[in-house]
Design a protein around this motif. Structure first.
Motif, PDB file in Angstrom:
ATOM      1  N   SER A  38       0.843  -1.197   0.000  1.00 39.69           N
ATOM      2  CA  SER A  38       0.000   0.000   0.000  1.00 39.69           C
ATOM      3  C   SER A  38       0.876   1.244   0.000  1.00 39.69           C
ATOM      4  CB  SER A  38      -0.914   0.022   1.228  1.00 39.69           C
ATOM      5  OG  SER A  38      -0.153   0.135   2.418  1.00 39.69           O
ATOM      6  N   GLY A  39       0.240   2.374  -0.299  1.00 48.98           N
ATOM      7  CA  GLY A  39       0.988   3.620  -0.354  1.00 48.98           C
ATOM      8  C   GLY A  39       1.528   4.047   0.992  1.00 48.98           C
ATOM      9  N   ASP A  40       0.706   3.960   2.042  1.00 48.94           N
ATOM     10  CA  ASP A  40       1.175   4.400   3.355  1.00 48.94           C
ATOM     11  C   ASP A  40       2.278   3.494   3.891  1.00 48.94           C
ATOM     12  OD1 ASP A  40      -0.612   2.331   3.569  1.00 48.94           O
ATOM     13  OD2 ASP A  40      -1.804   3.226   5.177  1.00 48.94           O
ATOM     14  N   THR A  41       2.172   2.178   3.608  1.00 51.83           N
ATOM     15  CA  THR A  41       3.245   1.262   3.991  1.00 51.83           C
ATOM     16  C   THR A  41       4.527   1.588   3.224  1.00 51.83           C
ATOM     17  OG1 THR A  41       1.641  -0.488   4.435  1.00 51.83           O
ATOM     18  CG2 THR A  41       3.929  -1.161   4.181  1.00 51.83           C
ATOM     19  N   ALA A  42       4.366   1.975   1.970  1.00 54.96           N
ATOM     20  CA  ALA A  42       5.528   2.332   1.159  1.00 54.96           C
ATOM     21  C   ALA A  42       6.283   3.503   1.774  1.00 54.96           C
ATOM     22  CB  ALA A  42       5.090   2.678  -0.263  1.00 54.96           C
ATOM     23  N   ILE A  43       5.559   4.527   2.248  1.00 52.45           N
ATOM     24  CA  ILE A  43       6.212   5.688   2.862  1.00 52.45           C
ATOM     25  C   ILE A  43       7.013   5.253   4.084  1.00 52.45           C
ATOM     26  CG2 ILE A  43       5.846   7.901   4.003  1.00 52.45           C
ATOM     27  CD1 ILE A  43       5.290   7.977   1.027  1.00 52.45           C
ATOM     28  N   MET A  44       6.433   4.389   4.918  1.00 55.81           N
ATOM     29  CA  MET A  44       7.126   3.919   6.115  1.00 55.81           C
ATOM     30  C   MET A  44       8.384   3.142   5.751  1.00 55.81           C
ATOM     31  SD  MET A  44       3.797   2.863   8.480  1.00 55.81           S
ATOM     32  CE  MET A  44       4.653   1.389   8.909  1.00 55.81           C
ATOM     33  N   LYS A  45       8.287   2.305   4.712  1.00 57.71           N
ATOM     34  CA  LYS A  45       9.454   1.499   4.338  1.00 57.71           C
ATOM     35  C   LYS A  45      10.531   2.333   3.656  1.00 57.71           C
ATOM     36  CE  LYS A  45       7.616  -3.089   4.533  1.00 57.71           C
ATOM     37  NZ  LYS A  45       7.763  -4.475   4.029  1.00 57.71           N
ATOM     38  N   VAL A  46      10.125   3.380   2.947  1.00 58.96           N
ATOM     39  CA  VAL A  46      11.126   4.299   2.384  1.00 58.96           C
ATOM     40  C   VAL A  46      11.927   4.940   3.511  1.00 58.96           C
ATOM     41  CG1 VAL A  46      11.444   6.481   1.151  1.00 58.96           C
ATOM     42  CG2 VAL A  46       9.905   4.754   0.229  1.00 58.96           C
ATOM     43  N   LEU A  47      11.238   5.359   4.565  1.00 56.93           N
ATOM     44  CA  LEU A  47      11.920   5.957   5.716  1.00 56.93           C
ATOM     45  C   LEU A  47      12.840   4.954   6.413  1.00 56.93           C
ATOM     46  CD1 LEU A  47       8.925   7.969   7.215  1.00 56.93           C
ATOM     47  CD2 LEU A  47      10.963   8.938   6.140  1.00 56.93           C
ATOM     48  N   GLN A  48      12.404   3.701   6.515  1.00 60.33           N
ATOM     49  CA  GLN A  48      13.184   2.682   7.212  1.00 60.33           C
ATOM     50  C   GLN A  48      14.362   2.174   6.389  1.00 60.33           C
ATOM     51  OE1 GLN A  48      10.218  -0.283   7.986  1.00 60.33           O
ATOM     52  NE2 GLN A  48       9.253   0.857   9.657  1.00 60.33           N
ATOM     53  N   LEU A  49      14.112   1.892   5.098  1.00 58.44           N
ATOM     54  CA  LEU A  49      15.090   1.188   4.277  1.00 58.44           C
ATOM     55  C   LEU A  49      15.940   2.100   3.411  1.00 58.44           C
ATOM     56  CD1 LEU A  49      12.765  -1.749   3.119  1.00 58.44           C
ATOM     57  CD2 LEU A  49      14.397  -1.744   5.024  1.00 58.44           C
ATOM     58  N   VAL A  58       0.459   2.525  -9.697  1.00 60.54           N
ATOM     59  CA  VAL A  58      -0.305   3.776  -9.660  1.00 60.54           C
ATOM     60  C   VAL A  58      -1.627   3.597  -8.926  1.00 60.54           C
ATOM     61  CG1 VAL A  58      -1.438   5.552 -11.035  1.00 60.54           C
ATOM     62  CG2 VAL A  58       0.755   4.639 -11.774  1.00 60.54           C
ATOM     63  N   GLU A  59      -2.430   2.640  -9.379  1.00 60.03           N
ATOM     64  CA  GLU A  59      -3.759   2.438  -8.817  1.00 60.03           C
ATOM     65  C   GLU A  59      -3.679   1.587  -7.550  1.00 60.03           C
ATOM     66  OE1 GLU A  59      -7.355   3.196 -10.248  1.00 60.03           O
ATOM     67  OE2 GLU A  59      -5.908   4.822 -10.275  1.00 60.03           O
ATOM     68  N   MET A  60      -3.785   2.227  -6.394  1.00 60.64           N
ATOM     69  CA  MET A  60      -3.809   1.528  -5.108  1.00 60.64           C
ATOM     70  C   MET A  60      -4.856   2.197  -4.221  1.00 60.64           C
ATOM     71  SD  MET A  60       0.230   0.807  -4.238  1.00 60.64           S
ATOM     72  CE  MET A  60       0.673   2.557  -4.296  1.00 60.64           C
ATOM     73  N   PRO A  61      -5.493   1.445  -3.335  1.00 55.55           N
ATOM     74  CA  PRO A  61      -6.516   2.044  -2.461  1.00 55.55           C
ATOM     75  C   PRO A  61      -5.899   3.004  -1.448  1.00 55.55           C
ATOM     76  CG  PRO A  61      -6.070  -0.238  -1.840  1.00 55.55           C
ATOM     77  CD  PRO A  61      -5.347  -0.001  -3.129  1.00 55.55           C
ATOM     78  N   ARG A  62      -6.699   3.953  -1.003  1.00 53.30           N
ATOM     79  CA  ARG A  62      -6.355   4.952   0.010  1.00 53.30           C
ATOM     80  C   ARG A  62      -5.299   5.942  -0.494  1.00 53.30           C
ATOM     81  NH1 ARG A  62      -6.388   0.318   2.940  1.00 53.30           N
ATOM     82  NH2 ARG A  62      -4.136   0.372   3.253  1.00 53.30           N
ATOM     83  N   MET A  63      -4.088   5.492  -0.727  1.00 50.01           N
ATOM     84  CA  MET A  63      -3.007   6.386  -1.167  1.00 50.01           C
ATOM     85  C   MET A  63      -2.421   5.808  -2.454  1.00 50.01           C
ATOM     86  SD  MET A  63       0.353   7.606   0.984  1.00 50.01           S
ATOM     87  CE  MET A  63       1.216   9.120   0.525  1.00 50.01           C
ATOM     88  N   ASP A  64      -2.652   6.496  -3.585  1.00 54.59           N
ATOM     89  CA  ASP A  64      -2.189   5.932  -4.853  1.00 54.59           C
ATOM     90  C   ASP A  64      -0.726   6.279  -5.118  1.00 54.59           C
ATOM     91  OD1 ASP A  64      -1.994   8.516  -5.977  1.00 54.59           O
ATOM     92  OD2 ASP A  64      -4.006   8.423  -6.821  1.00 54.59           O
ATOM     93  N   GLY A  65      -0.213   5.745  -6.218  1.00 49.34           N
ATOM     94  CA  GLY A  65       1.201   5.901  -6.528  1.00 49.34           C
ATOM     95  C   GLY A  65       1.622   7.337  -6.757  1.00 49.34           C
ATOM     96  N   MET A  66       0.757   8.146  -7.364  1.00 44.91           N
ATOM     97  CA  MET A  66       1.102   9.544  -7.594  1.00 44.91           C
ATOM     98  C   MET A  66       1.265  10.292  -6.272  1.00 44.91           C
ATOM     99  SD  MET A  66       1.421   9.815 -10.815  1.00 44.91           S
ATOM    100  CE  MET A  66       0.986   8.865 -12.273  1.00 44.91           C
ATOM    101  N   GLU A  67       0.415   9.961  -5.307  1.00 45.44           N
ATOM    102  CA  GLU A  67       0.514  10.593  -3.986  1.00 45.44           C
ATOM    103  C   GLU A  67       1.792  10.160  -3.274  1.00 45.44           C
ATOM    104  OE1 GLU A  67      -3.989  11.178  -2.432  1.00 45.44           O
ATOM    105  OE2 GLU A  67      -3.406   9.112  -2.826  1.00 45.44           O
ATOM    106  N   VAL A  68       2.167   8.889  -3.437  1.00 46.09           N
ATOM    107  CA  VAL A  68       3.422   8.408  -2.850  1.00 46.09           C
ATOM    108  C   VAL A  68       4.612   9.147  -3.471  1.00 46.09           C
ATOM    109  CG1 VAL A  68       4.961   6.422  -2.573  1.00 46.09           C
ATOM    110  CG2 VAL A  68       2.498   6.134  -2.306  1.00 46.09           C
ATOM    111  N   ALA A  69       4.608   9.257  -4.816  1.00 50.86           N
ATOM    112  CA  ALA A  69       5.706   9.936  -5.510  1.00 50.86           C
ATOM    113  C   ALA A  69       5.841  11.376  -5.036  1.00 50.86           C
ATOM    114  CB  ALA A  69       5.476   9.884  -7.018  1.00 50.86           C
ATOM    115  N   LYS A  70       4.710  12.044  -4.833  1.00 49.85           N
ATOM    116  CA  LYS A  70       4.736  13.422  -4.348  1.00 49.85           C
ATOM    117  C   LYS A  70       5.258  13.498  -2.923  1.00 49.85           C
ATOM    118  CE  LYS A  70       1.802  17.515  -3.759  1.00 49.85           C
ATOM    119  NZ  LYS A  70       0.424  18.063  -3.911  1.00 49.85           N
ATOM    120  N   ALA A  71       4.844  12.548  -2.080  1.00 49.46           N
ATOM    121  CA  ALA A  71       5.234  12.566  -0.669  1.00 49.46           C
ATOM    122  C   ALA A  71       6.730  12.360  -0.485  1.00 49.46           C
ATOM    123  CB  ALA A  71       4.451  11.498   0.100  1.00 49.46           C
ATOM    124  N   VAL A  72       7.329  11.471  -1.264  1.00 48.67           N
ATOM    125  CA  VAL A  72       8.754  11.170  -1.059  1.00 48.67           C
ATOM    126  C   VAL A  72       9.656  12.305  -1.524  1.00 48.67           C
ATOM    127  CG1 VAL A  72       8.389   8.679  -1.177  1.00 48.67           C
ATOM    128  CG2 VAL A  72       8.996   9.925  -3.265  1.00 48.67           C
TER     129      VAL A  72
END
Length: 245
Positions: A38-49, A58-72
């Motif tokens: 998921s997108g929110d899990t991805a953000i946590m793992k980017v911070l950890q790893l 791109v298409e994921m529930p709650r937080m999609d890939g575009m939102e993840v790309a913007k957040a990082v």
């Protein structure tokens, strides 16, 4: 950078994650260090790893890939992005996030190989200690109404902002994009573009003549163009430094 490029695979479909991880393991340049569903899990793992690259659905529930790309983009270490999706319609938005590539499902091994090669080239300046500047992208992606033009920056004469459009003037054609001038300027870093006015960038390789105009401003004549561009007096001194030996 020593060792392989460390990758995090992000996709809400387990089968797609497993397939992509399997294909990536065939490339010695890539080391998959984690996966996220998921997108929110991805953000946590980017911070950890602290991965070097995200292979991002791109298409994921709650937080999609575009939102993840913007957040990082707000992180201290910003990973490169390669989108991996079943939907071709998001390509324009993907390249607005400086994506290195856009892979379509089902994954094509040759397309994936090309993406890995692009990654290796992007990280090559960091691998070579004798090279101190980042290697710029080879093409400027400019989205049209129903396609994307890939422009060689060496063939761009100047760029300017007019109302809601940024216009990119080449030797033979002019292209339009809604991307802000500041964004285009950022994407052209590493090439000899210089701001001569709040609304204009010029390719210094095309400058022919600089002549005084009035109130401290100058006019700029460019190769292959009849129009003359106004150089704001605030930029004249720095422009001359760039142009003169």
């Amino acid at each position: 950078m020593k060792g392989p490029i460390q990758a995090l695979v992000v996709d809400d479909e387990r089968f797609s994650r497993e397939e992509l991880i399997h294909l990536l393991k065939q490339h010695e340049a890539i080391q998959v260090i984690g996966e996220a569903e998921s997108g929110d899990t991805a953000i946590m793992k980017v911070l950890q790893l602290q991965p070097d690259v995200l292979f991002l659905d791109v298409e994921m529930p709650r937080m999609d890939g575009m939102e993840v790309a913007k957040a990082v983009q707000e992180l201290k270490k910003v990973p490169k992005i390669i989108f991996a999706t079943a939907y071709p319609d998001f390509a324009v938005d993907a390249f607005r996030h400086d994506a290195i590539d856009y892979l379509l499902k089902p994954f094509d091994e040759e397309q994936l190989k090309d993406a890995v090669v692009k990654l290796e080239k992007r990280f090559a300046p960091q691998m070579d200690a004798s090279q101190t500047t980042n290697q710029p992208p080879s093409k400027l992606a400019v989205e049209g109404e129903d396609n994307i033009h890939y422009l060689d920056p060496e063939n761009i004469v100047y760029v300017y902002r007019e109302e809601r459009w940024t216009k990119i003037v080449g030797k033979t054609h002019t292209y339009e994009t809604r991307a802000p001038l500041k964004e285009v300027e950022h994407r052209l870093r590493g090439f000899p573009f210089f701001r001569i006015h709040k609304s204009y960038l010029v390719n210094l390789d095309y400058v022919n003549r600089l002549t005084p105009w009035f109130n401290g401003a100058y006019q700029l004549e460019l190769q292959s163009r009849e129009e003359k561009l106004s150089v704001s007096r605030n930029y004249v001194k720095d422009l001359r430094k760039q142009l003169e030996l």
